[in-house]
Design an enzyme around this catalytic site. Structure first.
Site, short mmCIF file in Angstrom:
data_model
loop_
_atom_site.label_atom_id
_atom_site.label_comp_id
_atom_site.label_asym_id
_atom_site.label_seq_id
_atom_site.Cartn_x
_atom_site.Cartn_y
_atom_site.Cartn_z
N SER A 8 43.43 52.98 26.60
CA SER A 8 44.06 51.66 26.55
C SER A 8 43.76 50.97 25.24
O SER A 8 44.46 50.05 24.85
CB SER A 8 43.56 50.80 27.71
OG SER A 8 42.15 50.75 27.69
N HIS A 24 50.09 55.79 27.67
CA HIS A 24 49.29 54.77 28.35
C HIS A 24 50.02 54.28 29.61
O HIS A 24 51.07 53.66 29.52
CB HIS A 24 49.02 53.61 27.37
CG HIS A 24 48.15 52.55 27.94
ND1 HIS A 24 48.27 51.21 27.62
CD2 HIS A 24 47.12 52.62 28.81
CE1 HIS A 24 47.37 50.52 28.27
NE2 HIS A 24 46.66 51.34 29.01
N GLU A 33 53.49 53.41 27.83
CA GLU A 33 53.56 53.24 26.38
C GLU A 33 53.37 54.62 25.76
O GLU A 33 52.33 55.25 25.99
CB GLU A 33 52.47 52.29 25.89
CG GLU A 33 52.68 50.86 26.35
CD GLU A 33 51.58 49.92 25.88
OE1 GLU A 33 51.89 48.89 25.28
OE2 GLU A 33 50.40 50.21 26.14
N ASN A 43 48.36 45.58 25.89
CA ASN A 43 47.03 44.96 25.81
C ASN A 43 46.91 43.97 24.65
O ASN A 43 46.12 43.04 24.71
CB ASN A 43 45.93 46.01 25.76
CG ASN A 43 45.63 46.52 27.16
OD1 ASN A 43 45.86 45.81 28.14
ND2 ASN A 43 45.15 47.74 27.27
N1 3HC Z 1 50.27 53.65 46.12
C1 3HC Z 1 51.40 53.50 46.85
N2 3HC Z 1 51.96 52.31 47.09
C2 3HC Z 1 51.36 51.21 46.58
C3 3HC Z 1 50.17 51.29 45.82
C4 3HC Z 1 49.64 52.58 45.58
N3 3HC Z 1 48.53 52.75 44.85
N4 3HC Z 1 49.84 50.02 45.44
C5 3HC Z 1 50.76 49.20 45.95
N5 3HC Z 1 51.68 49.92 46.64
C6 3HC Z 1 52.90 49.43 47.28
C7 3HC Z 1 52.70 48.71 48.57
O1 3HC Z 1 52.64 49.60 49.66
C8 3HC Z 1 53.93 47.83 48.62
O2 3HC Z 1 55.08 48.56 49.01
P1 3HC Z 1 56.41 47.83 49.59
O3 3HC Z 1 56.92 46.90 48.52
O4 3HC Z 1 57.36 48.97 49.87
O5 3HC Z 1 55.96 47.07 50.80
C9 3HC Z 1 54.13 47.45 47.19
O6 3HC Z 1 53.46 48.45 46.41
C10 3HC Z 1 53.55 46.11 46.90
O7 3HC Z 1 52.20 46.12 47.29
P2 3HC Z 1 51.50 44.99 48.17
O8 3HC Z 1 52.46 44.43 49.15
O9 3HC Z 1 50.20 45.53 48.66
O10 3HC Z 1 51.07 43.89 47.15
P3 3HC Z 1 51.87 43.22 45.98
O11 3HC Z 1 53.25 42.87 46.39
O12 3HC Z 1 50.97 42.15 45.45
O13 3HC Z 1 51.97 44.35 44.88
C11 3HC Z 1 51.05 45.21 42.91
C12 3HC Z 1 50.83 44.97 44.39
C13 3HC Z 1 52.15 46.24 42.71
C14 3HC Z 1 49.74 45.76 42.38
C15 3HC Z 1 51.47 43.85 42.25
O14 3HC Z 1 50.58 42.84 42.62
C16 3HC Z 1 51.50 43.91 40.74
O15 3HC Z 1 52.45 44.38 40.14
N6 3HC Z 1 50.42 43.39 40.11
C17 3HC Z 1 50.26 43.42 38.66
C18 3HC Z 1 49.68 44.75 38.27
C19 3HC Z 1 49.52 44.88 36.80
O16 3HC Z 1 49.76 43.95 36.02
N7 3HC Z 1 49.07 46.06 36.39
C20 3HC Z 1 48.81 46.34 34.99
C21 3HC Z 1 47.37 46.12 34.72
S1 3HC Z 1 46.98 46.34 33.04
C22 3HC Z 1 46.68 48.00 32.91
O17 3HC Z 1 46.70 48.75 33.86
C23 3HC Z 1 46.42 48.48 31.53
C24 3HC Z 1 44.99 48.71 31.26
O18 3HC Z 1 44.88 49.28 29.97
C25 3HC Z 1 44.14 47.46 31.32
#
Ligand code: 3HC
Length: 297
Positions: free
Chosen positions: A119, A142, A154, A192
């Site tokens: 990252s 990424h 990315e 990032n």
């Molecule tokens: N496997 C399978 N399904 C999953 C899952 C997984 N690991 N995680 C979530 N889901 C599914 C859920 O089952 C749900 O399915 P549905 O829409 O069919 O009901 C859907 O995803 C949404 O999950 P939830 O209802 O539990 O919760 P949310 O609606 O809050 O969604 C989330 C969860 C997708 C994580 C959402 O909150 C989100 O997009 N958050 C932001 C995440 C983000 O910004 N990530 C990037 C981080 S930065 C990074 O990674 C880079 C690094 O370098 C720092």
């Protein structure tokens, strides 16, 4: 070159997600971990995520089985020798990554593409122990957490990346069902570079008493339509990871916007890493789905 066999290094949060995504997309996928125990832990997370997709009807029971059947776990580097692409998602430590790449360079086919999920480390610095030919086939890929859900990858090129290899990597990312964006090898790439100052600013806002944990999160969720507030996202990404990335970016750019705030540093020192340790800006120990905000300032 068409990618048929995928190797993944590391079966932690990101590695497991990448391996699962690859297997779900139809690729024979071998994932390597340092121990059986870590491998089992990663496979358990994959199983849980596949179950979630199957329960929701996103995949059929047959597709779930096929994905499982395409996944192989190993603790040996030798099992990766015939892979067309290797995606590395091991610990964010340059020495460890360079050591691994040096070993794999002599083991893998000359045409194997090496891709790092780093990252914040430099792809150019990472590839330096490999041969001149491999350096043309060395890129960043990424992914974002949770990998099976987040659409973005990315795809990072260095000044030495072969143009055809880069296009192969872009089309491979598409075959994984992802949307690739093109980025140069500049610390933090696109996401990032923009996300880290935002996360750090939300912590500074909390330190300065601009708003409470819940209000800062709700403000960005409800005011800007973000799926998670910044402090919840920090807990989700891991506060240790956020701190580590910020340090690397601050060292690279020497700009205050990348400097980790004191509160973040103290939380990491105290073992408050976010979701993974049970406590961060929120306490997840009693109810992970409805966590309680911590009393931090
Ligand atoms: N496997 C399978 N399904 C999953 C899952 C997984 N690991 N995680 C979530 N889901 C599914 C859920 O089952 C749900 O399915 P549905 O829409 O069919 O009901 C859907 O995803 C949404 O999950 P939830 O209802 O539990 O919760 P949310 O609606 O809050 O969604 C989330 C969860 C997708 C994580 C959402 O909150 C989100 O997009 N958050 C932001 C995440 C983000 O910004 N990530 C990037 C981080 S930065 C990074 O990674 C880079 C690094 O370098 C720092």
């Amino acid at each position: 070159m068409e990618v048929k066999k995928v190797g993944v290094l590391g079966c932690g949060l990101m590695g497991a997600g990448i391996a699962q995504t690859s297997a779900m997309a139809g690729f024979e996928t071998t994932v390597r971990e340092v121990s059986e125990e870590l491998l089992q832990k990663g496979f358990a997370a994959i199983e849980k995520s596949l179950e979630r997709f199957a329960d929701k009807g996103t995949i059929t029971a047959e597709q779930q089985k096929q994905a499982r059947d395409r996944l192989f776990g190993t603790t040996s580097f030798d099992d990766l020798s015939d892979c067309d692409i290797i995606i590395e998602a091991i610990i964010e430590n340059l020495d460890e990554k360079q050591k691994t790449y040096r070993q794999l360079d002599s083991l893998c086919k000359p045409e194997t593409i090496f891709a790092s999920n780093t990252s914040s480390l430099s792809i150019t610095q990472m590839m330096s122990p490999t041969s001149a030919e491999r350096q043309k086939r060395f890129i960043g890929m990424h992914f974002f957490n949770p990998v099976p859900i987040m659409k973005l990858v990315e795809v990072v090129r260095t000044i030495l990346t072969d143009a055809n290899v880069y296009e192969d990597a872009i089309s491979f990312a598409q075959k994984l069902g992802k949307v690739p964006v093109r980025a140069g090898d500049k610390t933090g790439f696109i996401v990032n570079r923009l996300l880290v100052p935002y996360l750090l600013d939300s912590i500074r806002a909390l330190e300065e008493g601009v708003g409470s944990i819940v209000d800062i999160d709700n403000a960005m969720k409800l005011g800007c339509g973000y799926p998670m507030g910044p402090l919840t996202l920090g807990d989700f990404v891991g506060l240790d990871t956020t701190y580590y990335i910020a340090e690397i970016m601050f060292n690279e750019f020497r700009e205050k916007r990348f400097a980790p705030p004191t509160l973040l540093k103290r939380m990491v020192m105290a073992g408050l890493y976010g979701r993974k340790s049970g406590r961060g800006f929120y306490d997840y120990t009693k109810d992970a789905k409805d966590p309680t905000p911590m009393n931090l300032v």
